[in-house]
Write a protein that holds these residues in place. Structure first.
Motif, PDB file in Angstrom:
ATOM      1  N   ILE A 182       2.327   2.936 -10.476  1.00 50.97           N
ATOM      2  CA  ILE A 182       2.561   1.499 -10.506  1.00 50.97           C
ATOM      3  C   ILE A 182       1.246   0.723 -10.642  1.00 50.97           C
ATOM      4  CG2 ILE A 182       2.429   0.843  -8.080  1.00 50.97           C
ATOM      5  CD1 ILE A 182       5.068  -0.638  -8.461  1.00 50.97           C
ATOM      6  N   LYS A 183       0.134   1.365 -10.246  1.00 48.57           N
ATOM      7  CA  LYS A 183      -1.173   0.705 -10.379  1.00 48.57           C
ATOM      8  C   LYS A 183      -1.521   0.476 -11.843  1.00 48.57           C
ATOM      9  CE  LYS A 183      -3.209   2.395  -6.055  1.00 48.57           C
ATOM     10  NZ  LYS A 183      -4.328   3.146  -5.446  1.00 48.57           N
ATOM     11  N   THR A 184      -0.998   1.328 -12.719  1.00 48.48           N
ATOM     12  CA  THR A 184      -1.242   1.121 -14.153  1.00 48.48           C
ATOM     13  C   THR A 184      -0.515  -0.117 -14.640  1.00 48.48           C
ATOM     14  OG1 THR A 184      -1.448   3.514 -14.469  1.00 48.48           O
ATOM     15  CG2 THR A 184      -1.061   2.181 -16.433  1.00 48.48           C
ATOM     16  N   VAL A 185       0.743  -0.256 -14.181  1.00 47.42           N
ATOM     17  CA  VAL A 185       1.515  -1.438 -14.578  1.00 47.42           C
ATOM     18  C   VAL A 185       0.875  -2.693 -13.998  1.00 47.42           C
ATOM     19  CG1 VAL A 185       3.787  -2.516 -14.550  1.00 47.42           C
ATOM     20  CG2 VAL A 185       3.603  -0.024 -14.675  1.00 47.42           C
ATOM     21  N   LEU A 186       0.442  -2.611 -12.738  1.00 47.60           N
ATOM     22  CA  LEU A 186      -0.188  -3.760 -12.083  1.00 47.60           C
ATOM     23  C   LEU A 186      -1.703  -3.722 -12.295  1.00 47.60           C
ATOM     24  CD1 LEU A 186       1.826  -3.953  -8.740  1.00 47.60           C
ATOM     25  CD2 LEU A 186       2.049  -5.397 -10.764  1.00 47.60           C
ATOM     26  N   SER A 187      -2.104  -3.630 -13.532  1.00 45.60           N
ATOM     27  CA  SER A 187      -3.527  -3.622 -13.864  1.00 45.60           C
ATOM     28  C   SER A 187      -3.833  -4.798 -14.784  1.00 45.60           C
ATOM     29  CB  SER A 187      -3.892  -2.308 -14.567  1.00 45.60           C
ATOM     30  OG  SER A 187      -3.293  -2.259 -15.865  1.00 45.60           O
ATOM     31  N   ASN A 201       0.831  -1.212   0.000  1.00 46.08           N
ATOM     32  CA  ASN A 201       0.000   0.000   0.000  1.00 46.08           C
ATOM     33  C   ASN A 201       0.865   1.261   0.000  1.00 46.08           C
ATOM     34  OD1 ASN A 201      -2.433  -1.397  -0.020  1.00 46.08           O
ATOM     35  ND2 ASN A 201      -2.509  -1.545   2.222  1.00 46.08           N
ATOM     36  N   LYS A 202       1.971   1.221   0.743  1.00 44.97           N
ATOM     37  CA  LYS A 202       2.884   2.364   0.750  1.00 44.97           C
ATOM     38  C   LYS A 202       3.487   2.588  -0.634  1.00 44.97           C
ATOM     39  CE  LYS A 202       4.487   2.723   5.543  1.00 44.97           C
ATOM     40  NZ  LYS A 202       5.680   2.664   6.431  1.00 44.97           N
ATOM     41  N   LEU A 203       3.776   1.486  -1.310  1.00 44.81           N
ATOM     42  CA  LEU A 203       4.336   1.589  -2.660  1.00 44.81           C
ATOM     43  C   LEU A 203       3.334   2.245  -3.596  1.00 44.81           C
ATOM     44  CD1 LEU A 203       6.587   0.901  -4.698  1.00 44.81           C
ATOM     45  CD2 LEU A 203       5.509  -1.339  -4.989  1.00 44.81           C
ATOM     46  N   TYR A 204       2.074   1.835  -3.476  1.00 37.02           N
ATOM     47  CA  TYR A 204       1.025   2.439  -4.307  1.00 37.02           C
ATOM     48  C   TYR A 204       0.883   3.938  -4.009  1.00 37.02           C
ATOM     49  CZ  TYR A 204      -0.657  -2.174  -5.783  1.00 37.02           C
ATOM     50  OH  TYR A 204      -0.777  -3.424  -6.338  1.00 37.02           O
ATOM     51  N   GLU A 205       1.036   4.285  -2.735  1.00 39.24           N
ATOM     52  CA  GLU A 205       0.893   5.704  -2.352  1.00 39.24           C
ATOM     53  C   GLU A 205       2.071   6.536  -2.861  1.00 39.24           C
ATOM     54  OE1 GLU A 205       0.472   5.792   1.851  1.00 39.24           O
ATOM     55  OE2 GLU A 205      -1.488   4.781   1.859  1.00 39.24           O
ATOM     56  N   SER A 206       3.280   5.990  -2.753  1.00 40.95           N
ATOM     57  CA  SER A 206       4.466   6.748  -3.157  1.00 40.95           C
ATOM     58  C   SER A 206       4.645   6.772  -4.669  1.00 40.95           C
ATOM     59  CB  SER A 206       5.721   6.157  -2.503  1.00 40.95           C
ATOM     60  OG  SER A 206       5.935   4.822  -2.953  1.00 40.95           O
TER      61      SER A 206
END
Length: 504
Positions: A286-291, A277-282
């Motif tokens: 990355i959410k686009t890559v991990l979609s 979750n911290k990675l997603y926030e910072s």
């Protein structure tokens, strides 16, 4: 640098995605682990491989970015015949596609040499491997041990990686190198959305696999003992609490390393969700890559001996909406066929007598181009399409580290700085106080003399606007424009006094 680190974060899931399919367990009665591990026992084989790229441009990109994307999309690699000889020698022949060009090449690698020959080249390029292999052997990591180490790690990873949700096995009749074969087709898909869960499941499996984890560390110990005995390694081991454990005591070393590694894995599992979750926030991108738009698809065709005879892989990676990234997604496709597994295979060597030793020769643009015929496709692609001879230098005489100075109306510059920027060679004759500069691309020679305005360019006498001189640090200064133009560059000065040196 900040943007480089930022983008590195979303590149990591791509690498992890490529590993997931290596962990498929039994599906439809086919033990995929055995099939994948079976390929590690292949001693000889023949293959064909094709590879291509496709980048989808972002809306509103510049014409220059579009040009680069078009070049990326035109790239193809086709290896029509790869030969793996028992003992490790490898040869390959194929073509490299770029725009409308098709460039044939051959490749060869053995324990003593790595060689590449390209159509149009006057000499093959080669890299001697003896010293490299001797260093590995001295460190206890020869080729045979490296192969064993690879198998050891692969067995552990493949055993513990979970199946993706989309995977199935069906019997098919498929042609491989012109031969019709009854094979089992494994189709699997992994999306970016699944990746965090799959990696967490892998860590859980590793944590529980005490026996496998111990076997892995025990095997690593056997392979890496010579490395472990090196002073730099013992210092590192001391820093993690192994300083009091005798390196020769295998049982104790393995126990301590296993406990330390398991503790590290368990610690990661405890904070896995929170750190994700911290990675997603910072790094929200990355959410686009991990979609779901990021997807790896694989078709593996396995024979009755559990050898993969054919595989089709495609990976599409969705990229974040970033002004620094001119593409929205990039996909890779590769197709492979394998035949004559563990049969008599003889790699095709490339003769290196008189070839270009890349360890002894600085591969400047001029050296590379002179090794190709000017009418060859490779020469045209290197010079015109890839522009390996192009140079662009901007100098601010007021602040630039080039240390340019103005004498009258002439800008003077340290010769070695200018020569380095244009890949020219400089030779100094102390006895005659003569300097010879040789152009990298065209071979033009410029002869200068300390304290003199006289110069000789390709045999023709020329007067310089200012004499060559040496400063208090021993640096030879020359008229910038005169020497740069003799080295086939153009010099322009803008209204603010900035000097632009360019070469096509």
């Amino acid at each position: 640098m900040r943007n480089v680190k930022k983008r590195a974060k979303w590149l990591l899931p791509i690498l992890a995605l490529l590993l997931v399919l290596a962990g498929c367990q039994t599906v439809g009665g086919l033990d995929l682990n055995k099939a994948l591990l079976g390929n590690l026992d292949v001693k000889s084989a023949e293959e064909s491989v094709s590879f291509s790229l496709n980048a989808v441009p972002a809306p509103g990109i510049s014409a220059e970015d579009q040009k680069i994307i078009d070049l990326i999309n035109s790239f193809t690699l086709n290896v029509s015949h790869l030969k793996l000889q028992e003992g490790g020698d490898i040869s390959a022949s194929g073509t490299l596609g770029y725009k409308q060009a098709s460039i044939p090449f051959t490749f060869y690698m053995s324990k003593t040499v790595l060689a590449l020959n390209v159509e149009g080249a006057k000499k093959p390029f080669y890299f001697p491997m003896e010293g490299y292999n001797q260093e590995l052997t001295a460190a206890g990591l020869d080729v045979e041990k490296a192969e064993g180490l690879n198998k050891l790690i692969s067995q552990f990873v493949i055993k513990n990686l979970p199946n993706p949700s989309a995977i199935n096995v069906t019997p098919v009749n498929e042609a491989v190198y012109g031969e019709s074969l009854n094979l089992m087709k494994v189709h699997a898909e992994v999306t970016g959305e699944e990746l965090p869960g799959l990696l967490k499941a892998f860590l859980k499996s590793v944590s529980k696999d005490t026996e496998g984890f111990t076997e892995l560390i025990s095997g690593l110990y056997d392979y890496l003992l010579p490395v472990l005995k090196q002073e730099s390694t013992t210092d590192m081991l001391s820093s993690i609490g192994l300083g009091d454990v005798p390196i020769e005591n295998k049982a104790e070393v393995v126990t301590v390393l296993h406990d330390a590694a398991k503790l590290a894995v368990d610690t990661v599992l405890l904070v896995y969700d929170k750190q994700l979750n911290k990675l997603y926030e910072s790094a929200p991108e990355i959410k686009t890559v991990l979609s779901k738009d990021t997807k790896l698809q694989a078709d593996l065709f396995v024979d009755s001996s559990l050898h993969v005879r054919k595989q089709n892989l495609s990976l599409n990676v969705a990229l974040p909406n970033d002004v620094g990234i001119p593409i929205r997604s990039i996909s890779f496709k590769t197709e492979t066929q394998v035949w004559n597994i563990n049969g008599p295979v003889k790699a095709d060597p490339i003769a290196t007598e008189g070839a270009l030793n890349v360890m002894e020769t600085e591969l400047t643009p001029g050296v590379v181009l002179r090794n190709f015929g000017t009418d060859s496709t490779a020469y045209r692609v290197l010079k015109d399409d890839l522009g390996i001879t192009k140079k662009s230098v901007v100098i601010d005489p007021e602040t630039d580290y080039s240390d340019a100075v103005v004498k009258g109306t002439t800008t003077m510059i340290p010769l070695r700085y200018l020569a380095a920027e244009l890949d020219a060679q400089v030779e100094w004759d102390a006895a005659s106080k003569r300097i010879t500069v040789t152009d990298d691309i065209y071979g033009t020679t410029i002869v200068l003399k300390a304290g003199s305005k006289d110069a000789v360019i390709d045999g023709a006498k020329v007067k310089l606007p200012q004499p060559v001189y040496f400063d208090q640090y021993g640096r030879g200064y020359v008229p910038l424009r005169s020497v740069a133009e003799a080295l086939h560059a153009q010099v322009k000065v803008d209204d603010e006094g900035l000097i632009y040196i360019t070469r096509d």
